[in-house]
Scaffold this motif. Sequence first.
Motif, mmCIF file in Angstrom:
data_model
loop_
_atom_site.group_PDB
_atom_site.id
_atom_site.type_symbol
_atom_site.label_atom_id
_atom_site.label_comp_id
_atom_site.label_asym_id
_atom_site.label_seq_id
_atom_site.Cartn_x
_atom_site.Cartn_y
_atom_site.Cartn_z
ATOM 1 N N ALA B 87 0.824 -1.156 -0.136
ATOM 2 C CA ALA B 87 -0.181 -0.057 0.055
ATOM 3 C C ALA B 87 0.843 1.140 0.063
ATOM 4 O O ALA B 87 0.528 2.286 -0.725
ATOM 5 C CB ALA B 87 -0.922 -0.103 1.255
ATOM 6 N N ALA B 88 1.759 1.317 0.969
ATOM 7 C CA ALA B 88 2.728 2.710 1.077
ATOM 8 C C ALA B 88 3.928 2.446 0.138
ATOM 9 O O ALA B 88 4.465 1.316 -0.013
ATOM 10 C CB ALA B 88 3.093 2.795 2.525
ATOM 11 N N PRO B 89 4.379 3.456 -0.423
ATOM 12 C CA PRO B 89 5.720 3.575 -1.068
ATOM 13 C C PRO B 89 6.712 3.110 0.162
ATOM 14 O O PRO B 89 6.274 3.386 1.213
ATOM 15 C CB PRO B 89 5.880 4.900 -1.549
ATOM 16 C CG PRO B 89 4.893 5.511 -0.938
ATOM 17 C CD PRO B 89 3.923 4.984 -0.178
ATOM 18 N N ALA B 106 16.320 4.626 0.114
ATOM 19 C CA ALA B 106 17.515 4.180 0.936
ATOM 20 C C ALA B 106 18.398 3.620 0.203
ATOM 21 O O ALA B 106 19.532 3.126 0.757
ATOM 22 C CB ALA B 106 16.683 3.120 2.096
ATOM 23 N N GLU B 109 22.091 6.099 -1.934
ATOM 24 C CA GLU B 109 23.385 6.847 -1.484
ATOM 25 C C GLU B 109 24.621 5.707 -1.467
ATOM 26 O O GLU B 109 25.560 6.298 -2.080
ATOM 27 C CB GLU B 109 22.942 7.247 -0.179
ATOM 28 C CG GLU B 109 24.196 8.184 0.640
ATOM 29 C CD GLU B 109 24.644 9.305 -0.390
ATOM 30 O OE1 GLU B 109 23.552 10.077 -0.603
ATOM 31 O OE2 GLU B 109 25.591 9.648 -0.502
ATOM 32 N N TRP B 112 26.037 4.896 -5.132
ATOM 33 C CA TRP B 112 26.746 6.303 -5.633
ATOM 34 C C TRP B 112 27.985 6.468 -5.050
ATOM 35 O O TRP B 112 28.998 6.467 -5.469
ATOM 36 C CB TRP B 112 25.820 7.268 -5.168
ATOM 37 C CG TRP B 112 26.450 8.562 -5.075
ATOM 38 C CD1 TRP B 112 26.933 9.415 -4.246
ATOM 39 C CD2 TRP B 112 26.279 9.645 -6.464
ATOM 40 N NE1 TRP B 112 27.397 10.644 -4.850
ATOM 41 C CE2 TRP B 112 26.855 10.718 -6.133
ATOM 42 C CE3 TRP B 112 25.539 9.507 -7.734
ATOM 43 C CZ2 TRP B 112 26.953 11.733 -6.886
ATOM 44 C CZ3 TRP B 112 25.592 10.725 -8.480
ATOM 45 C CH2 TRP B 112 26.384 11.816 -8.254
ATOM 46 N N ASN B 329 11.572 -22.430 0.072
ATOM 47 C CA ASN B 329 10.964 -21.187 0.365
ATOM 48 C C ASN B 329 12.234 -20.405 0.962
ATOM 49 O O ASN B 329 12.001 -19.102 1.283
ATOM 50 C CB ASN B 329 9.777 -21.323 1.506
ATOM 51 C CG ASN B 329 8.997 -20.163 1.334
ATOM 52 O OD1 ASN B 329 8.631 -19.722 0.255
ATOM 53 N ND2 ASN B 329 8.534 -19.581 2.320
ATOM 54 N N ALA B 556 -4.369 -4.578 -11.532
ATOM 55 C CA ALA B 556 -3.294 -4.203 -10.589
ATOM 56 C C ALA B 556 -1.867 -4.382 -10.829
ATOM 57 O O ALA B 556 -1.016 -3.689 -10.904
ATOM 58 C CB ALA B 556 -3.636 -4.632 -9.173
ATOM 59 N N SER B 579 24.368 12.940 -0.590
ATOM 60 C CA SER B 579 25.176 13.709 -1.313
ATOM 61 C C SER B 579 24.773 15.031 -1.895
ATOM 62 O O SER B 579 25.737 15.930 -2.040
ATOM 63 C CB SER B 579 25.227 12.753 -2.597
ATOM 64 O OG SER B 579 25.963 11.576 -2.369
#
Lengths: 1089, 592
Positions: B87-89, B106, B109, B112, B329, B556, B579
Amino acid sequence: MIKNLLSVCLLLFLTITALAQTRQVTGTVTEKDTKEPVIAVSVIVKGGNGGTQTNVNGVFKLTVPDKPGTVLIFRSVGYKAQEVTLTAGQTSVNVALESNSEQLNEVVAIGYGTVKRRDINGSISSVTAKDLKDVPVSSLGEALAGRLAGVQITTSDGSPDASVKVLVRGGGSITQSNDPLYVIDGVQVENGLASLSPQDIESIDVLKDAASTAIYGARGANGVVIITTKGGHAQKTRVNYNAFVGFKKLARELAVMDPYNFVTYEYERSRGNTVDSTNFSNDYGNSYAALSQFKTVKPIDWQQQVFGQPAFQQQHNISITGGDTSTTFNISFTDDQQNENVVNSTYDRKLLSFHLDHKANDHFRYGFNMRYSDQLVSGVDVSSASSSTYNNLRNTIKYIPFVIPGLTQAQSDQELFNESQLAGNNLGLINPITNSNAQYRKNYQYVTDLNGYVSYAFNKYLTFKSTIGVDLGKQILDNFDDAVTFNAQINGGGLPLGGINQINTNTMDLSNVLMFSNAAANSQKHDINIILGNEFYNIDMQGLNNQFKLFPNGIAPTSALNQLNQGTIVPGYPVNAYSESHLLSFFGRGTYTFDKKYSLNATLRADGSSKFEPGHQWGYFPSASVSWRISDESFMKNITAVSDLKLRYSHGTSGNNRISDYQTQTLFATNVNGTAVFYPLNDGTTTVGYAPQNLINEKLKWETTVSDNIGVDFGLFNSRINVSVDAYQGTTHDLLIQVPVPTSSGYPTQFQNVGKTQNKGLELQINAHIIQKGNFSWTANFNVSYNTNKVLALAPGQTSAFYNSGWGVSGQPADFILQVGKPLGSVYGYQSAGFYTTNDFNYNSANNEYTLKPGVVDPSKTIGVAEPGLTKFADLNGDGVITTADQKILGNTIPKITGGLNQTFTYKNFDASVFINFQDLVSVLDASKIEFTNGYTANTNLLATENNRWHTVDANGNVVEKIVTVGSTQVAVGSSPDVLNAINAGAKVPIPITGSAQFYVNSGAVENGAFARLNNVTLGYTFRSQFLNRLKINRLRVYVTGNNVALLTGYSGYDPAVNTRTATPVTPGVDYSAYPRSRTYLFGLNLTL
Amino acid sequence: MKKKFIYRVLSLVTIIVVGSTVSCKKYLTENPVAQVGVATAFSNVANATEAVLGVYSKLSGDQGYGIRLSMYYTVDQDEMVGPANSAAPDNDRRDIARYGASASNAQLEAPWENLYTGIERANICIKYIPLMSAYTSGSATDQASLKRLYGEALTLRAQFFFELIRNWGDVPAPFVPSADQTTLYLTRTDRDVIYNHILGDLLTAESLVPWRTAVASRDERITLGAVKGLRARIALYRGGYSLRNATATMSRDADYLTYYKICNSECADLMANRNQHTLEPTFQGLFQNNIDAHTLDPSYEVLFEVAMGGGTGVADSKLGYYDGPRVNNLGNSSLTATPTYFYAFDPNDLRRDVTIAAYFTNLDGTKVLQKLIALPSGKFRRDWITNPAIAPTNLVQYFGINWPILRFSDILLMFAETDNEINGAPSAAAISAFNEVRLRGFGGNATQANTAATPTTYAAFFNAIVSERSFEFGGEGIRKYDLIRWNLLNTTITNTRANLTLMLNKQAPYNNLPQSMYYLNASQTLVYGNSLYAATPSATPTNNTKVAWVSSLTAAYNTNVAQLFTPNHGELLPIPLVSIQANPALTQNPGY
């Protein structure tokens, strides 16, 4: 014991017979200098039990036994006690008492010398052996907490080798160590508290203001703790034996769900999730009604199992001390053995110390001290600096509180591990006992201190003293994790792993001081003291860390650790470390006192450090202080209530050079920040590489603290009450900080001298002889400190920086912020606003959907889809959505107020003391609570507070509320608001969330950390000497003591005095998986032959 | 008497003060022991080799090609998608896959920083190795070794910059060690400037690094084939489209053919040296018997690969754990093939069942068919790992599987592609190179591969290249960047969603596909119970289990594929927030 009883009877008998014949004696007591009568002087018969006090005219009347040789003792606070032997038939006696401002004449160490307390211009707190004698603990840190104004002592948790953080007047440094400098017997050492037993301490003086610490220059900014150990005295050789035995008991237990509440919660948690609900019915059956059988299942209290074992402890200390006018000595041996409450955990320490002082002639003296400490701590700590997975407390609290019916414990363990592991982040659970048995830890610490001095007096004014000391520290850490542990599962391919880490830290300190004093000239007006000196200080550290994995399954820890080659070396090991730094210093101090009233003190130290580049190597630390003894002014003569009054002011600078060595040179090594550098060519792990570790900064120098201190000392009623008040302000600038640099440099940070912090505070210390009447005395020492701390600046252009204390799940937002204008230790997170209720939603009875009313904050970007009972965060920026922008500072974990109150009572041969310490205006981040109240992992227990959660199933196990997917969006559906409200009439806490948002810091976990602790209560009895003399015993005292007897706090965790995430000073006051503190009851004796 | 004392005192003080001051300079100089300074690090071949291995080490591990650069950043496209968002980003890898990453994501960084750490390490080697006395006056062996090391450092730096540019566009470009920089606050350098610099560096490296046959020991270190192949690839990207920072549009330079020619000639050179590198006989063998079996392939088809090992995130990869089919699994099976990709393969193309593993494996080795929308990627699969094998109960997450950066089939296809572009139509050599790759994919069966029908016109041949590269390199982290350099990412995503919708709606060309599939129970290999290309039979075959196939598609699922992609924005990742905060001179990418 029978002997003791006999002696008591004998003494009683003697007392009665003594009362047979009496006469009355009268007299007047006056002050020797002023000839004024002294009131309330206690007059007692030595060895008897009669006693009285002088009246307002200094006159007393007392009935004494009518026999020759009767001795009267005259005592009053502020005067030296006097004994008068009455001749036969004498009925009148007049006595002149000599003033004795005991406290003011106390000798205080100030660095390369001592002064009387009355002559101090700066700010120094002290503790002496007398204060410590009633505290039978093995940790010096524990003994000192709350006893020194302006010195905040926090023990990380209750473990026997818990790290002790000493903070003098708040912390100035941001990311570097705020530890004070320790000087033991004139020699600088790296960790002064670890290698000493409280029994060996003569005195501890803490230099607090920069004017006092400036004599230690570049290492003085965080305060200086000067420890003097016990030496000998010119007296008949005496043997002292001090011992105590006792036991520890878990002080507090956290309430967790009982078996029935556990299964009904797990039932509720697993609804709507196919895997979890299948697992649930496999474990506990399919019928909700049948779950009632768990009301009678035998519960397991894991806290009792893990922390509840009776822990016997004993300590024995024997010392031989004595000497004559030319030679004195003291030999002391301490054996300290403790079983811990935590399973598999023991503590064993042996300390040996030897002191020798010899005066060869009037000019030449020398001395030699030796100290050896051998300490072994066995057993794994409850907390770990690593991620949540490796912290053990969670296994104890969250483990299923019973054995799944029909399974053996082992099967139940496996089942639980598999199911709890599903959520990810390696937060599955291992049976805490199995886990503890599988983690073998031995921490050996050996410290050898050798130091000596020679002193040569050229004449009565000029003396030269040279002191040399070496401190050799060796630590060996044996660790072994059997196959079942997380470490083995994750990092060891499911096979045991272990290794040995050895660290040697050696220091050498040589100081040469030339001292001038005109005291011998007996000048009426001018007192001059000057010292000049230099010092060399070397510190070197060597480390060798060997870690192996893939040991054969079933291998014994000792076998693995003694034949490491049965395993395979972990890539990147062995890790070698070596560093060495030198410090060269010159210093001088001059004190001039005019007319015993006006005093000026000036200090200058120059320090050169090998940590910095030429051009930046030398730092200069000047300071000055003045004082005025107002009470000696003629206009004060008539104010008799004030016996002493002194005003002090000081201003000074001191420094801090505690950064790692070689930061001005590009360093290549085979590991960077503890991570091995290798490129696994052909799957090998031995193709190691060199990599640069740091971005050099050739301009590095000290961080500097400038501080001002103003203080007043006054004594009232003939020094019956002594008060010291200090106000200070200190600013630390050129902070040594790992500053973020553009990441395109290839490095995240570089050491730079930037930023500024400030500490301001007030300290109050009161010593009062409240009552001294006849056989009864009551004295009290009270101290309280108030300190506030503020970050004034960070790196140019930087206003804040985030720090993550490192518990929780991956992707966890930082829980601490460093922000300009705010104090250190600021916890950062969401403001909790309880939970969503049915009133927050529009209910569509056609499709049972709950949709948020307009204007109610939407949690879906952060926590999940809104539903009644979901935890609610405040929408601080008012944009209607919870995002990272809705976080704020939730509290501060550095206490603003700390202090203590010690009271001692004596009545005849009984003595008692009660010590309370406290802190206030402080928060604790209870990270344990966050983890112990969330539903992230299946089949794990929660704190009992979660019994009052918002329920999503009704009393019959029917799901009344859930999240479903409609089209491509998720919505909450459920029974009507009336139904939900009826079920949840008693709901006090939200639904334990199963997503990672439940690990986010919110204000509900930032608790008030204020407490008052009844730290120590002691009751002692000293046997009468007549009786003991016959047994050739000089002195015998027996006592009982309770440590950590009671704790008054609103804190919901184990203990608010906690600090478990100490990798950097930026994240203090986090309670995560802390080792619970215990309560100790001891019986002890002090025997002098 | 008094004078005598004063003299004594003065002389003592003088001795102490003078004595300590004279030796003071020496006393206050300390040099590291457990670490070494620059002088020691570049004092001989052995140490210089270690320094260069320190550069290599930034390729492997979690922050390199172990997981993030290889698997997080390379999806979604028409072949493979990352794990679906809940549901959430998540501000994590799922958002990257959906083209919804924010600067604070997350997972941005650390990679990079890792790439720049590699560049800094390379810069130090590039500065100091040629300054070593042995470089110019050492023994012939030493000189050759040092030249190779110098060339390797240049090549590695080129790879790091290339990876930065294709993910972030114009980036700060330090070409000297940071300690020598006048300012660390570098602005972004135009990617063409950096490309030209590293193409020049690689040309230099070609004169320094030997062919693989001239190197005694076999390992993953760079040889001339890798240098030339990388130069070809970088030239190809230099000539391709990219999202320009200045205009915030996708464009390419007018002189792009110049760079295609560089690519073409490097490929031609490599193709003329088949004794150095050529194709492995079978496609499956390369992955199953070599890469997953921890064995370097005997044909040296893999010109450049990242060595992985050590069992931790430091230098190992999660290939086969994060992606690939689960065993017992265990594993994430986070990269899954789109149903349209599965059906884009010719039924006879053997590469399909290598690239896509349609099953999970039980503890006992038996296979469980997965839903059509959840078919794991298959080139790196746990049940293929041997030498040594991973026990099904083992919880380890790092399997030591190398990441292939460049394969010889890419050389062949780059040759074919650039030949077509330069000449306006494929030459015989281009068609032959194309057919060589395709033929192997069909197990050498020219009839099934239908190589006779390989297009001969520019546009058709280009389209054939676009498809063939997808069949050949699926799951190898190449597709997204190919589509960007062709400026086809937006079109392809749109088409993929449209095709998925056709499949969901059972419309042509997907109208005859089975809604469900059967597979044989308790079988050690996956055995389908019905045809993948015909409607599901009504009767369950004996001893079979039914799995949702086309019926597993949902609206979906379809919208989830590259859900938030917008053209002229999604082609680049945002510069990571930390950065940006650390360097105010950095500007953000378009639309972030």
